[in-house]
Design an enzyme around this catalytic site. Structure first.
Site, PDB file in Angstrom:
ATOM      1  N   LYS A   1     -23.107 -90.173   4.545  1.00  0.00           N
ATOM      2  CA  LYS A   1     -22.341 -91.031   3.747  1.00  0.00           C
ATOM      3  C   LYS A   1     -20.968 -90.717   3.511  1.00  0.00           C
ATOM      4  O   LYS A   1     -20.810 -89.864   2.583  1.00  0.00           O
ATOM      5  CB  LYS A   1     -23.145 -91.460   2.668  1.00  0.00           C
ATOM      6  CG  LYS A   1     -22.624 -92.995   2.253  1.00  0.00           C
ATOM      7  CD  LYS A   1     -22.643 -93.110   0.728  1.00  0.00           C
ATOM      8  CE  LYS A   1     -21.680 -92.705  -0.250  1.00  0.00           C
ATOM      9  NZ  LYS A   1     -20.528 -93.246  -0.419  1.00  0.00           N
TER      10      LYS A   1
ATOM     11  N   GLU B   1     -21.526 -79.116  -4.061  1.00  0.00           N
ATOM     12  CA  GLU B   1     -20.104 -78.392  -4.282  1.00  0.00           C
ATOM     13  C   GLU B   1     -19.532 -79.440  -5.264  1.00  0.00           C
ATOM     14  O   GLU B   1     -19.067 -80.732  -5.093  1.00  0.00           O
ATOM     15  CB  GLU B   1     -19.387 -78.469  -2.970  1.00  0.00           C
ATOM     16  CG  GLU B   1     -19.976 -77.634  -1.861  1.00  0.00           C
ATOM     17  CD  GLU B   1     -19.691 -76.275  -2.342  1.00  0.00           C
ATOM     18  OE1 GLU B   1     -19.075 -75.701  -3.372  1.00  0.00           O
ATOM     19  OE2 GLU B   1     -20.312 -75.445  -1.509  1.00  0.00           O
TER      20      GLU B   1
ATOM     21  N   CYS C   1     -11.222 -80.137  -5.512  1.00  0.00           N
ATOM     22  CA  CYS C   1     -11.902 -79.680  -6.395  1.00  0.00           C
ATOM     23  C   CYS C   1     -11.530 -78.198  -6.924  1.00  0.00           C
ATOM     24  O   CYS C   1     -11.990 -77.811  -8.045  1.00  0.00           O
ATOM     25  CB  CYS C   1     -13.358 -79.774  -6.141  1.00  0.00           C
ATOM     26  SG  CYS C   1     -13.647 -78.892  -4.356  1.00  0.00           S
TER      27      CYS C   1
ATOM     28  N   GLU D   1     -11.708 -82.056 -15.588  1.00  0.00           N
ATOM     29  CA  GLU D   1     -11.353 -81.954 -14.245  1.00  0.00           C
ATOM     30  C   GLU D   1     -10.560 -83.016 -14.072  1.00  0.00           C
ATOM     31  O   GLU D   1     -11.052 -84.465 -14.219  1.00  0.00           O
ATOM     32  CB  GLU D   1     -12.197 -81.883 -13.120  1.00  0.00           C
ATOM     33  CG  GLU D   1     -11.626 -81.907 -11.693  1.00  0.00           C
ATOM     34  CD  GLU D   1     -12.831 -81.945 -10.724  1.00  0.00           C
ATOM     35  OE1 GLU D   1     -13.530 -82.549 -10.900  1.00  0.00           O
ATOM     36  OE2 GLU D   1     -12.491 -80.968  -9.843  1.00  0.00           O
TER      37      GLU D   1
END
Lengths: 485, 306
Positions: free
Chosen positions: A184, A258, A292, A389
């Site tokens: 996806k 991840e 990331c 983040e």
């Protein structure tokens, strides 16, 4: 700062890409409509132009795709590794051939500069397929047992920041090890995955081995929860990663995650300043900081703070923000309105908490989603911009005096994905690298990737590694109790 | 049996034996449970063997603090040094062989010879893992041939503080099989002993305390597995959990709790024969891979660039 040399526009032609007005789901080798007929639009973040209408996968579609993948698994897993390898080599070659087309497509759908899709994303995508193709017929030598077996159907959910690269990271090792895939892509960047379906067709890949289901979070959740999925691979936010870990609890599904990061980029007083500045810029402004493993926390030794910040600001003033299809563009568009809102709100909080905000003089285009490169000084470890983040072009600057303090501050995070070390002293690099709790450490460089290198995080940055020999483990059954591995 | 032994027995019969007070092993010390609770441990025929500590949530939290404190030193010790210490533990175990044979036989209802086989296998396993400490990095790490002017190396590192739910049925060999790999790789551990048969685990604490193993590297708790495991699975300062001793229902519950800080979870796996060579899975389950990059300054066409 006005540039001495004005650049003429150097746009890459988009005529090389033929985007259809609508796309279906790719199930069992065919493009099909969603069972409930739902569709969504994907837009170009730099212009807000609607690029195409995409079928939106629902639960019934997930079920259909998983069934197709299960059926295909029987033959695919039984193929000799050397045959699977050839399919993957074909895919790698076709990607190389269509690299320019895919780079333009990715830039249109994602908003990142063509310079990056052309010179970073696409070469790495091809390299990943090439690398894992070579493993397919050598698995018994990989150190995971004498006859390593695939798991079955892999349900893979990928993010929007590197749409095609994340697809490659997920699909290449899965196919090399004999698994079949339902993937996806993210709702804001489904196009390159659908073009990949066409590459599978050109490569003659058997039907059902790769299935692509564009959709939103609920499609991903349905895929992860599907009882006939044997392996879940996810790249995305830590919050969703935790939800996935809860969903698969008590099942036999193997999982790799991840997740997010808040990478510390540590600059010591003996660092080569100009190189460090380039590395800092690359660390946080590559792909608009939507990475990331971005080096979003700059830890600079107090004695060189002024000098470094001056150089950094001077360098930031030369970055060119604008049309991502222009070959001179350094900073493209933010991927979506939603992401822009998130960045804006976190930056406002940074100001409200007392950090000092700076951006170079920077004109933002009128349409599309844009955010100027931003620097925060006077940041403390308690500030939200130093902890959360942001996933945008926002750098928080903190200082330290001793290596121990640098390590303590770098490790003061729930995340543990990446870190950078800048110093001319080799022993200091090794000592600091040893103590950092992060999966990838770049010394005197930043944001380097290679298919042969394991990538992944400590702590809340996730489980498992992708890339290299380590990346195979996620797709192979645990070794026998006899322990022959 | 020789006559001397018989005489010994007669002599012993006239003497009241000294019972052992079984205690926890936490931070290198032997505390009773903070809760002051104990529970009765019996042999397979329901004969009383000992009252052992029924650890509380507070004991579990204390053990986490001790394990965290010990992590820096233990993970920072050289692999050679860790191997020496693990081997020393095997030496100490060998010296107490008879004691463990008795405890295993009592706990698991095994004959002397079967219990002895379990204990021997457990001691041999310590030796096996002692030899792994300075080899695992070479087996699972290494240099990566990246396409660019960079040197890049991947090496394994311990994940941190690991909660280990020891297998319920194999009170000593099973315990050693799950504990040794965790500490061999540089993690520190909180072990929850087999609920029904905790005595070998509690005695192991006494061996660890006299084997140069720094206090806190291994912490041994006895009590209700579910009661102690729940706070450990939810603890934000525990990095990983081995669910070997949890049943299916408990394992799922703990796995959900563990998701909160993305603990590494080793799910319970059916083990037919604890004596079989285990492979390296139990070590790699609690290792992270760190990849370090550095430019090589390779020579360009125009000459030196370094």
């Amino acid at each position: 700062m006005a540039s001495v040399f004005e650049y003429a526009p150097a746009p890459e032609s988009r005529s090389i890409v033929d985007i259809a007005p609508s796309y279906g789901l790719f199930i069992d080798g065919e493009f099909v409509e969603a069972a409930d007929g739902k569709v969504f639009k994907t837009v170009s973040p730099s212009t807000e132009e609607v690029l195409a209408e995409i079928a939106q996968a629902g639960e019934a579609d997930v079920d259909r795709a998983v069934k197709a993948a299960r059926k295909a698994f029987v033959k695919w897993s039984a193929l000799p590794g050397s045959e699977r390898a050839k399919y993957l080599f074909r895919i790698a070659r076709i990607i190389q051939e269509r690299s320019r087309e895919l780079a333009v497509l990715e830039t249109l759908d994602n908003g990142k500069p063509i310079k990056e899709t052309r010179d970073a994303d696409l070469p790495l995508v091809a390299a990943h397929f090439f690398y894992y193709a070579g493993w397919a017929d050598k698995l018994e030598h990989a150190g995971f047992g004498a006859s390593p077996a695939p798991l079955g159907v892999a349900g893979q959910v990928i993010p929007w920041n590197f749409p095609l690269l994340m697809l490659a990271w997920k699909i290449a090792p899965a196919l090399a090890t004999g698994n079949t895939v339902v993937l996806k892509p993210a709702e804001t960047t489904p196009l390159s995955a659908l073009f990949f379906a066409d590459i599978c067709r050109q490569a003659g890949l058997p039907k059902g081995v790769v299935n692509i289901l564009p959709g939103y979070g609920d499609s991903g959740a349905a895929l992860v929860a599907h009882p006939d999925v044997n392996k879940v691979a996810f790249t995305g936010s830590t919050a969703v990663g935790k939800e996935i870990a809860r969903t698969v609890a008590g099942t036999r599904k193997k999982v790799t995650l991840e997740l997010g990061g808040k990478g510390a980029n540590i600059v010591f007083d003996d660092a080569p300043i100009d190189q460090a500045v380039e590395g800092i810029v690359n660390g946080i402004f590559f792909n608009q900081g939507q990475v990331c493993c971005a080096g979003s926390r700059l830890l600079v030794q107090e004695s060189i703070q002024d000098e470094l910040l001056e150089s950094l600001k001077r360098r930031l003033s030369t970055l060119r923000l604008g049309d991502p299809l222009d070959k001179n563009t350094d900073i493209g568009a933010i991927n979506s309105e939603e992401q822009l809102t998130r960045i804006t709100s976190l930056v406002e909080q940074g100001e409200a908490e007392g950090a000092e905000r700076w951006s170079p003089a920077c004109e933002l285009p009128e349409s599309g989603y844009w955010f100027a490169p931003t620097l925060f000084t006077n940041v403390t470890q308690a500030h939200r911009i130093a902890r959360d983040e942001i996933f945008g072009p926002v750098l928080s600057v903190l200082t330290f005096r001793t290596p121990d303090e640098a390590v303590a501050k770098a490790n003061n995070s729930a995340y543990g994905l990446s870190a950078g070390i800048w110093t001319e002293k080799g022993s200091r690099i090794l000592a600091v690298a040893n103590k950092l709790r992060a999966g990838v450490i770049w010394s005197n460089t930043f944001n380097k990737f290679d298919p042969t290198s394991p990538f992944g995080g400590y702590k809340e940055s996730g489980f498992g590694r992708e890339g290299g020999r380590h990346g195979l483990e996620a797709y192979l059954a645990p070794s026998s109790p006899e322990g022959e591995r | 049996m020789s006559t001397v032994d018989k005489n010994d027995k007669t002599e012993r019969a006239e003497r009241l034996s000294v019972f052992k007070t079984y205690k926890l092993y936490v931070g290198g010390k032997f505390p009773r449970s903070e809760s002051g609770r104990v529970y009765e441990v019996t042999d397979s025929k329901s004969n009383w063997l000992a009252n052992v500590p029924l650890s509380s949530r507070k004991d579990a939290r204390d053990a986490v603090v001790a394990a965290r404190k010990a992590f820096g030193g233990w993970s920072g010790a050289t692999a050679y040094n860790r191997g020496q210490i693990l081997y020393r533990i095997a030496e100490m175990l060998e010296g107490r062989r008879e004691q463990y044979v008795r405890e295993v036989a009592d706990s698991e209802g095994l004959s002397k010879s079967k219990a002895a086989a379990q204990v021997d296998a457990a001691i041999d396993r310590w030796v096996w893992y002692a030899g792994w400490t300075d080899k695992i990095a070479q087996v699972v790490g290494g240099g990566n041939p990246v396409a660019g002017p960079f040197f890049n190396i991947s090496s394994p590192e311990p994940t941190g503080v690991v909660a280990v739910l020891a297998p319920q049925e194999s009170s000593f060999l099973g315990l050693v099989s799950v504990l040794a790999p965790v500490i061999a790789t540089g993690n520190t551990a909180i072990v929850v002993a087999s609920e029904k048969s905790p005595l070998p685990a509690l005695s192991l604490g006494e061996v660890l305390a006299t084997s140069d193993l720094p206090g806190g590297v291994v912490n041994v708790l006895s009590g209700r597995t579910a009661e102690i495991a729940t706070p450990l699975a939810a603890h934000q300062d525990v990095n990983a959990i081995d669910l070997a001793g949890a049943d299916e229902v408990l394992a799922k519950e703990l796995e959900i709790a563990a998701a909160d800080n993305l603990k590494r979870v080793l799910r319970p796996q059916p083990v037919d024969d604890w004596a079989a060579t285990p492979g390296i899975d139990r070590m790699t389950a609690f290792l992270e891979t760190k990849t370090v990059w550095h430019p090589t300054g390779s020579l360009g066409a125009s000459g030196s660039s370094y």
